[in-house]
Design an enzyme around this catalytic site. Structure first.
Site, PDB file in Angstrom:
ATOM      1  N   TYR A  56      10.001  40.510  13.760  1.00  0.00           N
ATOM      2  CA  TYR A  56       9.747  41.597  13.066  1.00  0.00           C
ATOM      3  C   TYR A  56      10.268  42.786  14.004  1.00  0.00           C
ATOM      4  O   TYR A  56       9.965  42.954  14.985  1.00  0.00           O
ATOM      5  CB  TYR A  56       8.239  41.533  12.776  1.00  0.00           C
ATOM      6  CG  TYR A  56       7.908  40.841  11.372  1.00  0.00           C
ATOM      7  CD1 TYR A  56       8.256  41.555  10.321  1.00  0.00           C
ATOM      8  CD2 TYR A  56       7.256  39.538  11.548  1.00  0.00           C
ATOM      9  CE1 TYR A  56       8.162  40.951   8.915  1.00  0.00           C
ATOM     10  CE2 TYR A  56       7.103  39.020  10.324  1.00  0.00           C
ATOM     11  CZ  TYR A  56       7.408  39.717   8.813  1.00  0.00           C
ATOM     12  OH  TYR A  56       7.025  39.268   7.988  1.00  0.00           O
ATOM     13  N   GLU A  58       9.516  45.982  12.101  1.00  0.00           N
ATOM     14  CA  GLU A  58       9.285  47.120  11.227  1.00  0.00           C
ATOM     15  C   GLU A  58       9.383  48.494  11.823  1.00  0.00           C
ATOM     16  O   GLU A  58       8.811  48.542  12.925  1.00  0.00           O
ATOM     17  CB  GLU A  58       7.778  46.989  10.744  1.00  0.00           C
ATOM     18  CG  GLU A  58       8.010  45.889   9.491  1.00  0.00           C
ATOM     19  CD  GLU A  58       6.536  45.250   9.103  1.00  0.00           C
ATOM     20  OE1 GLU A  58       5.893  44.731  10.044  1.00  0.00           O
ATOM     21  OE2 GLU A  58       6.083  45.312   8.083  1.00  0.00           O
ATOM     22  N   ASP A 201      27.373  55.698  -5.550  1.00  0.00           N
ATOM     23  CA  ASP A 201      27.260  54.335  -5.268  1.00  0.00           C
ATOM     24  C   ASP A 201      28.473  53.540  -5.008  1.00  0.00           C
ATOM     25  O   ASP A 201      29.288  53.271  -5.948  1.00  0.00           O
ATOM     26  CB  ASP A 201      26.419  53.593  -6.410  1.00  0.00           C
ATOM     27  CG  ASP A 201      26.037  52.138  -6.118  1.00  0.00           C
ATOM     28  OD1 ASP A 201      26.714  51.367  -5.158  1.00  0.00           O
ATOM     29  OD2 ASP A 201      25.007  51.586  -6.715  1.00  0.00           O
ATOM     30  N   THR A 227      26.443  48.147  -0.953  1.00  0.00           N
ATOM     31  CA  THR A 227      26.303  46.923  -0.420  1.00  0.00           C
ATOM     32  C   THR A 227      27.275  46.868   0.736  1.00  0.00           C
ATOM     33  O   THR A 227      28.126  47.597   0.844  1.00  0.00           O
ATOM     34  CB  THR A 227      26.523  45.908  -1.412  1.00  0.00           C
ATOM     35  OG1 THR A 227      27.878  46.141  -2.271  1.00  0.00           O
ATOM     36  CG2 THR A 227      25.354  45.777  -2.421  1.00  0.00           C
ATOM     37  N   LYS A 230      30.929  43.282  -0.507  1.00  0.00           N
ATOM     38  CA  LYS A 230      31.703  43.230  -1.270  1.00  0.00           C
ATOM     39  C   LYS A 230      33.127  43.547  -0.777  1.00  0.00           C
ATOM     40  O   LYS A 230      33.664  42.717   0.018  1.00  0.00           O
ATOM     41  CB  LYS A 230      31.474  44.295  -2.595  1.00  0.00           C
ATOM     42  CG  LYS A 230      30.370  43.837  -3.297  1.00  0.00           C
ATOM     43  CD  LYS A 230      30.048  44.775  -4.472  1.00  0.00           C
ATOM     44  CE  LYS A 230      28.813  44.202  -5.424  1.00  0.00           C
ATOM     45  NZ  LYS A 230      27.479  45.023  -5.152  1.00  0.00           N
ATOM     46  N   ARG A 236      25.341  39.984   3.081  1.00  0.00           N
ATOM     47  CA  ARG A 236      24.635  40.658   2.049  1.00  0.00           C
ATOM     48  C   ARG A 236      23.883  41.497   2.689  1.00  0.00           C
ATOM     49  O   ARG A 236      23.081  41.161   3.548  1.00  0.00           O
ATOM     50  CB  ARG A 236      23.979  39.499   1.125  1.00  0.00           C
ATOM     51  CG  ARG A 236      24.678  39.082   0.133  1.00  0.00           C
ATOM     52  CD  ARG A 236      24.223  37.706  -0.400  1.00  0.00           C
ATOM     53  NE  ARG A 236      25.628  37.408  -0.997  1.00  0.00           N
ATOM     54  CZ  ARG A 236      25.989  37.767  -2.177  1.00  0.00           C
ATOM     55  NH1 ARG A 236      25.471  38.761  -2.836  1.00  0.00           N
ATOM     56  NH2 ARG A 236      27.212  37.520  -2.553  1.00  0.00           N
TER      57      ARG A 236
HETATM   58  N1  DSN Z   1      26.478  41.944  -9.293  1.00  0.00           N
HETATM   59  C1  DSN Z   1      27.248  43.088  -8.709  1.00  0.00           C
HETATM   60  C2  DSN Z   1      28.549  42.693  -9.121  1.00  0.00           C
HETATM   61  O1  DSN Z   1      29.050  41.740  -9.434  1.00  0.00           O
HETATM   62  O2  DSN Z   1      29.166  43.833  -9.585  1.00  0.00           O
HETATM   63  C3  DSN Z   1      26.762  44.503  -9.154  1.00  0.00           C
HETATM   64  O3  DSN Z   1      26.817  45.187  -8.054  1.00  0.00           O
END
Ligand code: DSN
Length: 419
Positions: A56, A58, A201, A227, A230, A236
């Protein structure tokens, strides 16, 4: 040695080991073309699978609620510094568990219940958390939504009109299914004219921004969220960054964001993921990543050009980034049917709504595909030409699935997953 001699401890859990093996085989032998997915490096996966998952932590570096965190502090600091440098930010919070929690924290930091937020509508390509009706962002806040016009490019006139009329406190820019460049400057004029915070975003395009093939929102937005799994090609996870412009608008922004993430919304951060994010940020700052990002876009444009030659209709007529949205209506096949037969042929893409879709979200008319993962494998324009041919073949003749599956398998064998 990080894991000791015998690495396959999972062999003792035969059920889980079996399923992981099957999935590994599936990934090796098929084309992952969902534009929000990628193949991580072994270094990223090694950090993610390390014993950093055990503790942990925190709080934040230097101000934790638990002991024994000397190295965790150093790792999280390293990650924050790398994020700031790569994205030209003055503050970074790398603890959000993923994109949705990151965006949730921005709301929690800046808005009171019932305040107005403006974002791009989901059926026009926007994110769920930017105010879509079934999401917390519309249930707890007053959401107004802009979209695209008949050309499928963002309708700035409408966005401007809505901002002037509704005075949102927060404006989101970013999308899951928008194949074009974002004009951050134009959005910053709109946000500044009504005194709103502008949040970019960049979840989908973070790798393109890092690689210099999509303009950075850093000079124009107050906040950037993303995120990390991607186009950025990490584990993730999620990040929230505050820009110089953000500090000028509100010097307390970093404090507000940090408090919203912890203790506002989350408990213990996933420090194994944070270490893996640090690894991916280092990878993304290298020259080779610039080439990777350039190739993602070249591949996407080539694929789009080939599909157009086969008579496919593309939303907005083409692409500037990593993704393509196909309008299947002239092909006599629905999004879900196309998704299924393409999967049978070894090409994984997803059904998706198109702007002004006459069909419901569960049976949409579109197909979304992208090039980040296949570019990671080293595929280039020549392979895109082949892939477009296979897509065309399978959509026109369902019976060609098994033949194409074998051809896909052969191609994949020449482009192994990253080491
Ligand atoms: N689930 C995501 C996507 O596939 O684009 C959204 O950010």
């Amino acid at each position: 040695m990080l894991f000791g001699k015998k690495e396959n401890y999972l062999g003792k859990d035969k059920e889980v080991a079996f399923l992981i093996e099957k999935e590994t085989e599936r990934q090796k032998t098929s084309l992952e073309m969902i534009p929000s997915e990628n193949h991580t490096s072994r270094a990223v996966r090694q950090a993610l699978g390390s014993l950093l998952t055990d503790k942990y932590a925190e709080g934040y570096p230097g101000k934790r609620y638990y002991a024994g965190l000397e190295y965790y502090d150093k790792l999280e600091d390293l990650c924050r510094e790398r994020a700031k440098k790569l994205f030209n930010a003055v503050h970074a919070n790398v603890q959000p568990y993923s994109g949705s929690p990151a965006n949730h924290a921005v709301y929690y930091a800046l808005l009171e219940k019932g305040d107005t937020v403006m974002g791009m509508s989901l059926p026009h390509g926007g994110h769920l958390t930017h105010g879509w009706k079934v999401n917390f962002s519309s249930k707890y806040y007053n959401s107004v939504q802009y979209g695209v016009d008949q050309t499928h490019f963002i309708d700035f006139k409408e966005a401007e009109r809505l901002a002037k009329e509704c005075h949102p406190k927060l404006i989101w820019v970013g999308a899951t299914a928008y194949p074009r460049i974002f004009d951050w400057e134009r959005f910053s004029f709109i946000a500044d004219s009504v005194g709103a915070y502008l949040a970019a975003d960049i979840a989908h395009i973070a790798g393109l921004v890092a690689g210099g093939v999509h303009p950075s929102p850093a000079p124009f937005a107050h906040i950037m969220t993303t995120t990390t799994h991607k186009t950025l090609r990490g584990p993730r996870g999620g990040m929230i960054m505050v820009t110089e412009k953000g500090i000028q608008k509100d010097p307390d922004l970093p404090k507000k964001i940090d408090k919203a993430v912890f203790p506002g919304l989350q408990g213990g951060p996933h420090e194994n993921a944070i270490a893996a994010i640090a690894v991916c940020l280092k990878e993304a700052s290298q020259e080779s990543f610039k080439k990777y990002a350039e190739q993602i876009v070249k591949n996407s444009k080539t694929l789009a050009g080939e599909l157009l030659k086969y008579g496919f209709k593309l939303v907005s007529g083409g692409t500037d980034n990593h993704l393509i949205l196909v309008d299947l209506r002239n092909k006599n096949i629905s999004g879900p049917e196309a998704q299924d037969i393409l999967e049978k042929a070894g090409m994984t893409m997803n059904k998706n709504s198109i702007p002004f879709d006459p069909n419901p979200p569960f049976n949409p008319s579109g197909l979304r595909m992208g090039t980040p993962a296949i570019t990671t494998r080293g595929m280039k324009e020549q392979e895109m030409i082949k892939i477009a041919g296979w897509i065309n073949e399978v959509i026109n003749d369902k019976n060609s699935c098994s033949k194409v599956r074998e051809e896909v398998r052969e191609l994949c064998s020449r482009f192994p997953l990253p080491e």
